[in-house]
Enzyme design. Structure first.
Site, short mmCIF file in Angstrom:
data_model
loop_
_atom_site.label_atom_id
_atom_site.label_comp_id
_atom_site.label_asym_id
_atom_site.label_seq_id
_atom_site.Cartn_x
_atom_site.Cartn_y
_atom_site.Cartn_z
N CYS A 170 0.81 -1.22 0.00
CA CYS A 170 0.00 0.00 0.00
C CYS A 170 0.84 1.27 0.00
CB CYS A 170 -0.95 -0.01 1.19
SG CYS A 170 -2.03 -1.47 1.19
N HIS A 310 -2.26 8.24 6.30
CA HIS A 310 -2.53 6.93 5.72
C HIS A 310 -3.82 6.37 6.29
CE1 HIS A 310 -1.68 3.21 3.65
NE2 HIS A 310 -1.77 2.52 4.77
N GLU A 321 0.43 5.74 13.60
CA GLU A 321 0.77 6.91 12.78
C GLU A 321 0.80 8.19 13.62
OE1 GLU A 321 -0.64 8.94 8.53
OE2 GLU A 321 -1.78 7.25 9.37
N LYS A 342 -9.38 8.34 3.17
CA LYS A 342 -9.88 6.97 2.96
C LYS A 342 -11.27 6.79 3.57
CE LYS A 342 -5.41 4.59 2.67
NZ LYS A 342 -4.51 5.74 2.95
N HIS A 347 -9.82 2.29 0.63
CA HIS A 347 -8.38 2.08 0.55
C HIS A 347 -8.03 1.51 -0.82
CE1 HIS A 347 -4.34 1.34 1.43
NE2 HIS A 347 -4.41 0.46 2.41
N PHE A 409 1.87 -3.35 3.89
CA PHE A 409 2.24 -4.67 4.41
C PHE A 409 3.70 -4.94 4.07
CE2 PHE A 409 -2.14 -7.01 4.40
CZ PHE A 409 -2.57 -6.20 5.43
#
Length: 421
Positions: A170, A310, A321, A342, A347, A409
Site C-alpha cells: 500500500c 494513511h 501513525e 480513505k 483504501h 504490508f
C-alpha cells in the site's frame, strides 16, 4: 542537464476514483465529505462476509475505446485514464517528440501497483478451466504484469528516460512518486509521469483480506464503514482507481511557462522490520521515515500545515501513525490539520499514494483541507488535530507544506512532502 539537486514541481494532476472520473470531481467530493462506498452489486458478492467496496465512480470501459480496453487489465485502464488527464493538465498536447515542449529521452514514467493484474490472472484461469486452452486471451501476460500500468503510460506519452514500477504493497504509489522526484533531482529526466493504481475488487482478494480481519464487515452501513481515528473503527474498505501527477524540474516548467501546483520537497522512506502485516505499534518505523524526510530536505516542522494521513481505519495502524507524528514533531503537531480521505475513497491499496498525493497537492494549491467523515467519537489515543465534519481553510499567507503518508504490508513506510509556490 546532468547536475544534481534540481528543484522539482508538480505541473499536472489526474485521477479516477470512487468519488469521480477525474481529479476535479474527486476533489469536489472530498471537500463535500461524500462517501464513495456502497454495497457491491455483483452476483458473486451476495454471500461474502464483506459485501461493501468503493468501486470506481466511472467505469474505465466507458472511457477507453473498446479495442484498447480489451488489451488492458482494469488497473492499467485506470492508470492510463489518470495519466492522460495529468498529461493534458500539465499543458502537453501529444507524445514526447510530437510535442516540442518535452524530449522523449528526458521523459520518464513511474506508475506502481501493489497487486498488479490480479483480476486478469484469476479471470483467465477461470476461462482455462471452464472453456479450455484456446479461449485464454493472448494478451493475458502483458495484462497481468505488475509493470503493465507503467509500461502503457510510458507508451502513451513516449517516455524513454526510464519506466519503472516500485512494488511495496500500500506504499507503492507514494514510493513511485518519490522515485520520480529523485529521477528529476538527479538529472536523469526533466519530466516524469508518476502515481499509483489498483483494481482488486474481486472475490478472492476480498475474502482473503476479510479472513485476515483487516476489512470492515459493516455491510449494513456501507458509507459509514470506513471510519479512521474513530473509537469504533474495525478495518478498511477496499477501493479502486488511480491517481497520477506530472513532475517536472522547475527550470523546465519555467521555460515552457507551465502552471505550477506545488513544489515536491522530498521523501522519507523506512521499513519497520516488525511483522509482515502488522504495523510496529509504537510507530518507530514511521518515525524513522519522518526523520529521514527532515534530514534529507530543508523542511521545518513549523511549516507543515496539513497531513493526508494513511489512516486506513484499522485499530493498530491509525494510532501508530499519530504516535510517530508526535515523536518527531512534538507540539508542532497541534497546528497540523490532519485529513483521512480513505473515509470517503476507501483504501486503494497500491493506488492510494497516487490519489492521496493528488489530494495533498490540491489542498495546498487551494489552501483547504478535506474533512474526515464518520468520526462519531475520536479515539482518545489520537492526540492530534483531525479535520472533522467540514473542510477547513489552511493558512492563507506564506509558504506551507503538506505531507502524504503511505504505509504497506511488509513494513514499508513512505512520507512525501509538498510545498506551496
Amino acid at each position: 542537464m546532468n547536475s544534481t539537486n534540481h528543484t522539482v514541481v508538480v505541473t499536472g494532476v489526474g485521477a479516477t476514483t470512487p468519488l469521480g472520473g477525474d481529479a476535479s470531481s474527486t476533489w469536489e467530493a472530498l471537500l463535500a465529505g461524500r462517501s464513495g462506498i456502497s454495497l457491491m452489486e455483483q452476483e458473486w458478492a451476495a454471500d461474502l462476509p464483506v459485501r461493501i467496496a468503493a468501486s470506481a465512480a466511472v467505469d474505465p470501459g466507458t472511457v477507453l475505446p473498446r479495442p484498447q480496453a480489451r488489451k488492458l487489465d482494469r488497473s492499467a485502464q485506470f492508470a492510463l485514464i489518470a495519466a492522460r488527464e495529468a498529461w493534458a493538465d500539465a499543458g502537453f498536447t501529444g507524445k514526447a517528440g510530437e510535442d516540442p515542449a518535452v524530449d522523449p529521452d528526458r521523459l520518464g514514467a513511474v506508475v506502481a501497483s501493489g497487486i498488479g493484474g490480479v483480476t486478469t490472472l484469476l479471470d483467465q484461469y477461470d476461462v482455462l478451466r471452464e472453456k479450455g486452452v484456446r479461449k485464454v486471451s493472448p494478451h493475458t501476460v502483458p495484462m497481468l504484469m505488475p509493470n503493465s500500468p507503467a509500461a502503457n503510460v510510458g507508451l502513451e506519452v513516449g517516455a524513454r528516460a526510464g519506466v519503472h514500477t516500485p512494488v511495496s504493497a500500500c506504499a507503492s504509489g507514494a514510493e513511485a512518486i518519490g522515485y520520480a522526484v529523485e529521477m528529476i533531482r538527479s538529472g536523469r529526466a526533466d519530466v516524469v509521469v508518476a502515481g499509483g493504481t489498483e483494481a482488486s475488487i474481486h472475490p478472492l482478494p476480498i475474502v482473503a483480506f476479510g479472513n485476515m480481519m483487516a476489512m470492515s464487515k459493516n455491510n449494513e452501513d456501507p458509507q459509514g464503514a470506513s471510519r479512521p481515528f474513530d473509537v469504533n473503527r474495525n478495518g478498511f474498505v477496499m477501493g479502486e482507481g488511480s491517481g497520477v501527477i506530472v513532475l517536472e524540474s522547475a527550470e523546465h516548467a519555467a521555460a515552457r511557462g507551465a502552471r505550477v501546483y506545488a513544489e515536491a520537497v522530498g521523501q522519507g522512506i523506512s521499513a519497520d522490520s516488525h511483522h509482515i502485516t502488522q504495523p510496529e505499534p509504537s510507530g518507530n518505523g514511521i518515525a524513522h521515515a519522518l526523520q529521514n524526510l527532515l534530514q534529507s530536505t530543508d523542511l521545518k516542522p513549523a511549516e507543515i500545515a496539513h497531513i493526508n494521513a494513511h489512516a486506513t481505519s484499522t485499530p493498530q495502524g491509525d494510532v501508530a501513525e499519530i504516535k510517530a507524528l508526535r515523536k518527531i514533531f512534538g507540539d508542532d503537531v497541534d497546528h497540523m490539520a490532519i485529513s483521512a480521505t480513505k473515509s470517503m475513497t476507501g483504501h486503494l491499496l497500491g493506488g492510494t499514494g497516487g490519489v492521496e498525493t493528488v489530494a495533498s497537492v490540491l489542498a495546498l494549491y487551494h489552501r483547504i483541507a478535506p474533512p474526515t467523515i464518520n468520526i462519531d467519537e475520536l479515539d482518545p489515543e489520537v492526540d492530534a488535530d483531525v479535520v472533522r465534519a467540514d473542510a477547513r481553510a489552511l493558512p492563507g499567507e506564506g509558504p506551507i507544506v503538506a505531507l502524504n503518508d503511505s504505509f504497506g504490508f511488509g513494513g514499508h513506510n513512505v512520507v512525501l512532502a509538498f510545498r506551496t509556490v
